[in-house]
Design a protein around this motif. Sequence first.
Motif, PDB file in Angstrom:
ATOM      1  N   VAL A  17       0.838  -1.195  -0.161  1.00  0.00           N
ATOM      2  CA  VAL A  17      -0.065  -0.057   0.070  1.00  0.00           C
ATOM      3  C   VAL A  17       0.829   1.269   0.139  1.00  0.00           C
ATOM      4  N   ASN A  18       1.931   1.352   0.927  1.00  0.00           N
ATOM      5  CA  ASN A  18       2.925   2.468   0.911  1.00  0.00           C
ATOM      6  C   ASN A  18       3.563   2.614  -0.282  1.00  0.00           C
ATOM      7  N   GLN A  19       3.753   1.505  -1.247  1.00  0.00           N
ATOM      8  CA  GLN A  19       4.421   1.653  -2.452  1.00  0.00           C
ATOM      9  C   GLN A  19       3.655   1.997  -3.514  1.00  0.00           C
ATOM     10  N   GLY A  20       2.270   1.866  -3.252  1.00  0.00           N
ATOM     11  CA  GLY A  20       1.516   2.186  -4.522  1.00  0.00           C
ATOM     12  C   GLY A  20       1.040   1.017  -5.206  1.00  0.00           C
ATOM     13  N   TRP A  21       1.028  -0.141  -4.804  1.00  0.00           N
ATOM     14  CA  TRP A  21       0.628  -1.255  -5.691  1.00  0.00           C
ATOM     15  C   TRP A  21      -0.803  -1.423  -5.777  1.00  0.00           C
ATOM     16  N   ILE A  22      -1.473  -1.560  -7.029  1.00  0.00           N
ATOM     17  CA  ILE A  22      -2.509  -1.793  -7.431  1.00  0.00           C
ATOM     18  C   ILE A  22      -3.164  -3.123  -7.044  1.00  0.00           C
ATOM     19  N   PRO A  23      -4.375  -3.421  -6.242  1.00  0.00           N
ATOM     20  CA  PRO A  23      -4.474  -4.513  -5.634  1.00  0.00           C
ATOM     21  C   PRO A  23      -5.211  -5.446  -6.966  1.00  0.00           C
TER      22      PRO A  23
END
Length: 92
Positions: A17-23
């Motif tokens: 989440v902190n790195q900006g991953w797309i779920p």
Amino acid sequence: MICVICGTEVDSIEEAVNQGWIPYFYDNQTECGPACPNCSEALFEMDENGDMELKERFQGKINYKKDPFDEVAEEMVLIGVVLGNNSNKILN
């Protein structure tokens, strides 16, 4: 968590989440995911509904990495079915 496109790994959901991953994202009508920020930036765009999808030129052309949890999930279902069937026999 492992990127289904490139195989990049992170240790936790919080880190992702902190790195900006797309779920999740869509490849045509198929829901896929998760995806790391590098893949997301290069391959995705937002559709008219606000969902992330593969850019048209990549749709149907990605060879996804196997989800390591697929095998575990299948094994757990099989174990549950076996245990469920055996417990019914024991109780009867």
